[in-house]
Design an enzyme around this catalytic site. Structure first.
Site, short mmCIF file in Angstrom:
data_model
loop_
_atom_site.label_atom_id
_atom_site.label_comp_id
_atom_site.label_asym_id
_atom_site.label_seq_id
_atom_site.Cartn_x
_atom_site.Cartn_y
_atom_site.Cartn_z
N ASN A 82 -6.89 -4.84 15.33
CA ASN A 82 -7.33 -3.77 14.43
C ASN A 82 -8.81 -3.55 14.69
O ASN A 82 -9.60 -4.50 14.71
CB ASN A 82 -7.13 -4.15 12.96
N SER A 137 -5.37 2.23 -1.24
CA SER A 137 -6.31 1.34 -0.56
C SER A 137 -6.76 0.23 -1.51
O SER A 137 -7.22 0.49 -2.62
CB SER A 137 -7.52 2.15 -0.07
N GLU A 139 -4.25 -1.12 14.21
CA GLU A 139 -4.88 -0.25 13.21
C GLU A 139 -6.16 0.31 13.78
O GLU A 139 -6.96 -0.41 14.38
CB GLU A 139 -5.26 -1.01 11.92
N GLU A 186 -4.85 -9.60 9.68
CA GLU A 186 -6.29 -9.71 9.42
C GLU A 186 -6.68 -10.92 8.57
O GLU A 186 -7.08 -10.79 7.40
CB GLU A 186 -6.80 -8.44 8.74
N LYS A 200 -9.63 7.29 -0.86
CA LYS A 200 -9.95 7.00 0.53
C LYS A 200 -8.67 7.20 1.34
O LYS A 200 -7.81 6.33 1.40
CB LYS A 200 -10.44 5.55 0.66
N GLN A 214 0.80 -1.22 0.00
CA GLN A 214 0.00 0.00 0.00
C GLN A 214 0.84 1.27 0.00
O GLN A 214 0.30 2.35 -0.27
CB GLN A 214 -0.95 0.01 1.19
C1 BGP Z 1 -7.39 -3.06 7.05
C2 BGP Z 1 -6.12 -3.45 6.35
C3 BGP Z 1 -5.34 -2.31 5.81
C4 BGP Z 1 -6.15 -1.13 5.33
C5 BGP Z 1 -7.31 -0.80 6.22
C6 BGP Z 1 -8.28 0.17 5.64
O1 BGP Z 1 -8.31 -4.08 6.85
O2 BGP Z 1 -5.29 -4.19 7.21
O3 BGP Z 1 -4.44 -2.81 4.87
O4 BGP Z 1 -6.37 -1.12 4.00
O5 BGP Z 1 -8.04 -1.94 6.59
O6 BGP Z 1 -9.07 -0.47 4.72
P1 BGP Z 1 -9.52 0.17 3.35
O7 BGP Z 1 -8.24 0.51 2.68
O8 BGP Z 1 -10.29 -0.90 2.66
O9 BGP Z 1 -10.34 1.32 3.70
#
Ligand code: BGP
Length: 474
Positions: free
Chosen positions: A302, A435, A380, A166, A442, A24
């Protein structure tokens, strides 16, 4: 003038970090011998957005680490791209340039007083292994453990390891919601099997780490979304229990009990039966889970949002909101639940509930029900937002993000005050990033990234973070 609002101070020695994931942020997906991940060809074909340049962290990490130190962070979450080290995923001669890059990155972190917390697998399975079934192919478990062992030995400067990020998001997005390649919808067998196989891979990596006798800590990361019935009927409560078993309890049991409890399996089997699905547990798997269940040194939690559900028996189907068009999400899982909105709970443009109480509920639940779960880090938490850039001289005003994070840290501190051992908080994300299923609009970062020029700009949340961090000083 202070920006602090609800949270007035952090505990001494609290870990305050920013989170990233290799795919990312790094960009540069085709350089220095890197192999393809499961995403490269898929994103090219899809054509909506590219993983290059992302935040060009591959080249700009010194600048991001300098900013991190300046704005009060003392830790960072990064992941190693498996395919920078072993381009086709199988352990053989390592790609020297990949190894060198991560040594330099970790060195730079430590130079700035920023402790790296390193994930080995963050949604980026090597393409060569993905083509052979990804986590559904048991050989990938062996390949992962070999890769993990290589990293443990190669990078002794890393003392905080997470095996996999995750597990549910990967399995769910790949096989239920269809948002990640291979984009299957409601393939329940694959979703549950992938969760189980990933747990086995995690357990074996933990045991391998302990066998090496290295000085450091290891754990894994689960995202937990607590599930609440929208109204308190027995049917809706049962729907919430089913969904909770599928997305949370199965993984928490496997990680910290070293078995799937009878209550969990009753619910899982009900879901499998209703969806003509099945789970295969190979000989020896449960022994690995059992042995590893007491060996996790810490747990990465997270947390973004909760879910409200009601009972649902119709056909499965879903709509994924990958653009930020508010109100477009829908999720119906045959025999399990339908997701519904709660008019009393605010949501983001991507329809994610903003519900800090859920973080408190999750922390207290885990500490009560999973005694093998020791120290917890929030690895997270953050808010996807369409940040508005006004001019280079103006700090980007992301007050809604500050409010979101403030409320969640408040919930964390409340759980901590009641005895839950939470030692740190990583905001998702350090800087704006790519993302997976939403592309570049986003944004989550403390630091705004102009993806054209790769220039970084300060958001108000970074100033707020700095103030918060200063409260830890004497
Ligand atoms: C979590 C992941 C991240 C990140 C975040 C936000 O699930 O571990 O990698 O992407 O979510 O999600 P998104 O980018 O879909 O908004």
């Amino acid at each position: 003038m202070t920006l602090l609002n609800r949270v007035k101070s952090l505990p001494k020695n609290f870990v305050l970090g920013g989170a990233t994931a290799a795919y990312q942020v790094e960009g540069n997906t085709k350089v220095d011998g890197k192999g393809k991940t499961m995403w490269d060809d898929y994103l090219k074909k899809q054509g909506r957005f590219s993983p290059d340049p992302a935040s060009d962290f591959y080249n700009r990490y010194p600048e991001d680490l300098e900013l991190s130190a300046k704005y009060g962070l003392n830790a960072i979450r990064v992941s190693i791209a498996w395919t920078r080290i072993f381009p086709d995923g199988v352990v053989g001669t390592p790609n020297e340039l990949g190894v060198k890059y991560y040594h330099e990155l970790f060195h730079e972190c430590l130079k700035h007083g920023i402790t790296p917390y390193v994930t080995l697998h963050h949604f980026d399975t090597p393409k060569a292994l993905f083509d052979q079934g990804d986590w559904l192919n048991r050989k990938q478990i062996d390949d992962f453990v070999d890769y993990a062992k290589f990293c443990f030995k190669e990078f002794p400067e890393v003392t905080n390891w997470f095996t996999i990020n995750e597990l549910i998001s990967l399995a769910e997005s790949q096989y239920i919601a269809g948002a990640f390649p291979p984009n299957h919808h409601f393939d329940v067998t694959s979703a549950i099997q992938a969760q189980h196989n990933e747990l086995v891979a995690h357990a074996r990596a933990v045991l391998a780490y302990k066998e090496l006798g290295l000085e450091g800590r290891i754990g894994l990361i689960h995202v937990i979304q607590p599930v609440y019935p929208i109204t308190e009927t027995p049917e809706n409560q049962h729907a919430a229990d089913l969904q909770d078993a599928f997305i949370n309890r199965f993984l928490l049991d496997g990680t910290f009990l070293g078995k799937y409890s009878d209550g969990t399996m009753d619910l899982i089997n009900e879901i499998l039966d209703k969806n003509d699905a099945h789970l295969e547990i190979a000989d020896g798997d449960m022994d690995y889970l059992k042995a590893a269940s007491t060996q996790n040194d810490f747990f990465g939690l997270n947390y973004y949002q909760n879910q409200y559900v009601k009972a649902y028996d119709g056909p499965s189907g879903n709509v994924f909101n990958g653009t930020g068009a508010k109100g477009t999400t829908s999720f119906k899982f045959h025999g399990v639940c339908e997701s519904v909105t709660n008019p009393d709970v605010p949501t983001t443009d991507w329809d994610w509930n903003i519900f800090p109480q859920g973080l408190y509920d999750v922390l207290t639940r885990i500490s009560k029900e999973y005694k093998n779960c020791k120290t917890i880090y929030i690895t997270e938490n953050g808010m996807g937002y369409k940040d508005k850039f006004v001019s280079p001289d103006e700090v980007i005003d992301d007050s809604p993000r500050i409010d979101y994070v403030d409320q969640h840290i408040e919930a964390l501190l409340k759980a901590r005050a009641e005895g839950v051992d939470v030692q740190g908080y990583f905001i998702w994300s350090l800087q704006d990033q790519f993302s997976w299923a939403n592309g570049y609009n986003k944004r989550y970062g403390l630091f705004y990234v102009d993806f054209e020029t790769q220039k970084r700009y300060i958001k108000k949340s970074a100033l707020w973070f700095k103030e918060l961090s200063d409260t830890m000083k004497d």
